[in-house]
Design an enzyme around this catalytic site. Sequence first.
Site, PDB file in Angstrom:
ATOM      1  N   ASP A   1       0.861  -1.191   0.000  1.00 43.21           N
ATOM      2  CA  ASP A   1       0.000   0.000   0.000  1.00 43.21           C
ATOM      3  C   ASP A   1       0.897   1.239   0.000  1.00 43.21           C
ATOM      4  O   ASP A   1       1.633   1.478   0.960  1.00 43.21           O
ATOM      5  CB  ASP A   1      -0.897  -0.014   1.245  1.00 43.21           C
ATOM      6  CG  ASP A   1      -2.226   0.704   1.025  1.00 43.21           C
ATOM      7  OD1 ASP A   1      -3.269   0.169   1.425  1.00 43.21           O
ATOM      8  OD2 ASP A   1      -2.190   1.807   0.441  1.00 43.21           O
TER       9      ASP A   1
ATOM     10  N   ASP B   1      -2.737   4.880  -2.314  1.00 43.49           N
ATOM     11  CA  ASP B   1      -3.689   5.557  -1.449  1.00 43.49           C
ATOM     12  C   ASP B   1      -3.999   6.961  -1.965  1.00 43.49           C
ATOM     13  O   ASP B   1      -3.084   7.714  -2.308  1.00 43.49           O
ATOM     14  CB  ASP B   1      -3.087   5.637  -0.040  1.00 43.49           C
ATOM     15  CG  ASP B   1      -4.092   6.076   0.999  1.00 43.49           C
ATOM     16  OD1 ASP B   1      -3.862   7.109   1.656  1.00 43.49           O
ATOM     17  OD2 ASP B   1      -5.114   5.390   1.133  1.00 43.49           O
TER      18      ASP B   1
ATOM     19  N   GLU C   1      -6.339   4.495  -5.776  1.00 42.57           N
ATOM     20  CA  GLU C   1      -7.601   4.830  -5.085  1.00 42.57           C
ATOM     21  C   GLU C   1      -7.959   6.247  -5.512  1.00 42.57           C
ATOM     22  O   GLU C   1      -7.234   7.190  -5.189  1.00 42.57           O
ATOM     23  CB  GLU C   1      -7.452   4.762  -3.567  1.00 42.57           C
ATOM     24  CG  GLU C   1      -8.746   5.093  -2.829  1.00 42.57           C
ATOM     25  CD  GLU C   1      -8.538   5.437  -1.357  1.00 42.57           C
ATOM     26  OE1 GLU C   1      -9.469   5.228  -0.563  1.00 42.57           O
ATOM     27  OE2 GLU C   1      -7.427   5.932  -1.007  1.00 42.57           O
TER      28      GLU C   1
ATOM     29  N   HIS D   1     -11.444  -1.794   3.554  1.00 39.10           N
ATOM     30  CA  HIS D   1     -11.223  -1.458   4.980  1.00 39.10           C
ATOM     31  C   HIS D   1     -11.818  -0.107   5.372  1.00 39.10           C
ATOM     32  O   HIS D   1     -11.825   0.262   6.539  1.00 39.10           O
ATOM     33  CB  HIS D   1      -9.717  -1.425   5.265  1.00 39.10           C
ATOM     34  CG  HIS D   1      -9.043  -0.343   4.499  1.00 39.10           C
ATOM     35  ND1 HIS D   1      -8.955  -0.348   3.115  1.00 39.10           N
ATOM     36  CD2 HIS D   1      -8.483   0.816   4.893  1.00 39.10           C
ATOM     37  CE1 HIS D   1      -8.347   0.757   2.722  1.00 39.10           C
ATOM     38  NE2 HIS D   1      -8.046   1.484   3.775  1.00 39.10           N
ATOM     39  N   ASP D   2     -12.345   0.634   4.389  1.00 43.44           N
ATOM     40  CA  ASP D   2     -12.976   1.937   4.639  1.00 43.44           C
ATOM     41  C   ASP D   2     -14.502   1.875   4.501  1.00 43.44           C
ATOM     42  O   ASP D   2     -15.179   2.888   4.687  1.00 43.44           O
ATOM     43  CB  ASP D   2     -12.493   2.972   3.603  1.00 43.44           C
ATOM     44  CG  ASP D   2     -11.053   3.397   3.809  1.00 43.44           C
ATOM     45  OD1 ASP D   2     -10.426   3.813   2.810  1.00 43.44           O
ATOM     46  OD2 ASP D   2     -10.569   3.300   4.944  1.00 43.44           O
TER      47      ASP D   2
HETATM   48  O1  TEU Z   1      -9.010   6.569   2.099  1.00 43.72           O
HETATM   49  C1  TEU Z   1      -9.397   7.767   1.508  1.00 43.72           C
HETATM   50  C2  TEU Z   1     -10.714   8.267   2.048  1.00 43.72           C
HETATM   51  O2  TEU Z   1     -11.142   9.323   1.783  1.00 43.72           O
HETATM   52  C3  TEU Z   1     -11.410   7.417   2.961  1.00 43.72           C
HETATM   53  O3  TEU Z   1     -10.547   7.359   3.994  1.00 43.72           O
HETATM   54  C4  TEU Z   1     -12.611   7.907   3.624  1.00 43.72           C
HETATM   55  O4  TEU Z   1     -12.829   7.070   4.641  1.00 43.72           O
HETATM   56  C5  TEU Z   1     -13.822   7.890   2.862  1.00 43.72           C
HETATM   57  O5  TEU Z   1     -14.743   8.670   3.476  1.00 43.72           O
HETATM   58  C6  TEU Z   1     -14.334   6.497   2.754  1.00 43.72           C
HETATM   59  O6  TEU Z   1     -15.109   6.118   3.770  1.00 43.72           O
HETATM   60  C7  TEU Z   1      -7.629   6.275   2.116  1.00 43.72           C
HETATM   61  C8  TEU Z   1      -7.424   4.999   2.907  1.00 43.72           C
HETATM   62  O7  TEU Z   1      -8.101   3.966   2.267  1.00 43.72           O
HETATM   63  C9  TEU Z   1      -7.932   5.252   4.302  1.00 43.72           C
HETATM   64  O8  TEU Z   1      -7.936   4.097   5.080  1.00 43.72           O
HETATM   65  C10 TEU Z   1      -7.068   6.318   4.936  1.00 43.72           C
HETATM   66  O9  TEU Z   1      -7.594   6.654   6.168  1.00 43.72           O
HETATM   67  C11 TEU Z   1      -7.044   7.564   4.051  1.00 43.72           C
HETATM   68  O10 TEU Z   1      -6.853   7.296   2.671  1.00 43.72           O
HETATM   69  C12 TEU Z   1      -5.859   8.424   4.452  1.00 43.72           C
HETATM   70  O11 TEU Z   1      -4.679   7.731   4.167  1.00 43.72           O
END
Ligand code: TEU
Length: 582
Positions: free
Chosen positions: A131, A233, A275, A349-350
Amino acid sequence: MYSRRNFLKTAAITTAGLFLQGGLYTTSAQAAQAGPEWWRNAVIYQIYPRSFADANGDGTGDLAGIIGKLDYLQTLGINVIWLSPVFRSPMDDNGYDISDYCDIAPEFGTLAEMEMLIAEAARRDIRILMDLVVNHTSDEHPWFIEARKSRDNPYRDYYIWRAPRTDGSAPDEQRSNFGGSAWEFDATTGEYYFHLFSKRQPDLNWANPQVQQEVHRMMNWWLDKGIGGFRMDVIDLIGKDVDRGITSNGPRLHPLLQEMNAATFGARDVLTVGETWSATPEIAKLYSEPARRELSMVFQFEHITLTWDPQDGKWTPRAFDLREFKGVIGKWQKVLADIGWNSLFWNNHDLPRAVSKYGDPGRYRIESAKMLATALHFLKGTPYIYQGEEIGMTNVRFESVEDYQDAESLGLYRERIAAGVSHEAMMEGIYANSRGNARTPMHWDASEHAGFSHGKPWMKINPNYREINVAAALDDPGSIFHHYRTLIRLRKEYPVIVYGDYRPLLDAHPQVFAYERQLGDQRIVVINNFSGQLVELELPADLRDLAGESLVSNYGPRNVLGRHLTLQPYESFAIALGTPAA
Ligand code: TEU
Ligand code: CA
């Protein structure tokens, strides 16, 4: 009469004969896409290391735990692992805040264990995606520690600093995704630094060529270790121009990615997936059209934000509308049909657990989880499975927002409560969409701590682990796990699933998501009931009275498509069509 052996024999022969006869792939694009890229028929499994498997009993998942589960993943049949961050980090955002890109967080293990994981995975034909979190670093990264020492520190320009306004306030009103201002004042140097996520995740200044070279060097360091590529990311943010309030799709974004490609993975046989919350189909083509030499594919989220309130976002959930969903998926399948490539996913995971968001986590949990898998895995693109999805893990209703152990949920909970939202209303948003739902420890068996750890887990376990766990799934040939195994096997056997054209069916139907995939004379029809009700379905004329082979189903096999079908609740099947029914 259609026979499986003939179908596969023809498939294999014709695939092989592709370049010779050119029969199978009706369009040059299909032929072009049938290039050497191994990832086009890959199936990817995402691991959130903190919650996957804990080998040393300290309650936190680790690399040794993952190595111990590689045989399980080999049995599932996946051939790529996307590993969420395992780098040294103060864990303000569970690892998405990195303080050393070339070292492993002690709670996850050692560099030697990481190299062991790469080697042991390779022995099972599984590649590891790291990642790449380079929109920002941790505020404990040496670059930032140096940068905030003085305004003329050589690392100062690695980050984005601006002077306060005359009244000392932040330079502008830009917001952090985790609540509050995107600007944090640094008393030592009397300036503000920019952070789109937590204030402990300062954004890197990608306009600085030194930052680019540092990141390229680090990427090549990992590529030299034999990794299979990178998940990148929030990569759509690195071209930002904060003075103009532009964060995603900034002016320098695509040139930065082309430079990164040329300096690092471009010449290597690896997979890169970005992403990109801001991507549209047209923008996704810019990222993933091979000739542009940027990325293999991107994660787009248009099908996800459909269930978010346009104003309030995910904290005010919106009902899932299948027709809207079909419209979005149909658009992405169509626009990226010949140029570029789609990634396919329900959750990560989000995001909340797929069966809780789009299926039924109760009575029809198994049927709806299988339906969602079939509906996704026959689409054109690369499918991603998030840990626990393959056994139908669900969202969880914890008492307090703290139990979700998530910086974003906590930040937005406090911000919205302060703004007058009721606790009840906010908790409904948390139950539906908090990232914590995806991060409860993996259920390996019905023993204490779900077999995840011999110690007290870092996060509470979802109490339904006694019913929903890997051990039970492995023993039950009719389980969701074995359904995923079948889907993964079929993708390797049927080129039509990988390269075939997509044709939407029954677009106006409010409960059924159906489509056809075609490659030469191979046709597969996929029908999915997204509702918990019986559905009486009139098939379109050109699909009536066709016989074929049932490839996968979550009720009995279906070998014939009559005029009329009665679909059971969440019924789903895919049929390989051959000749008209006798
Ligand atoms: O996520 C980007 C992001 O905007 C999401 O975190 C956010 O949660 C969105 O509202 C989705 O629910 C990436 C990673 O996947 C995340 O885990 C990190 O927290 C974020 O970037 C910062 O690195
Ligand atoms: Ca551990």
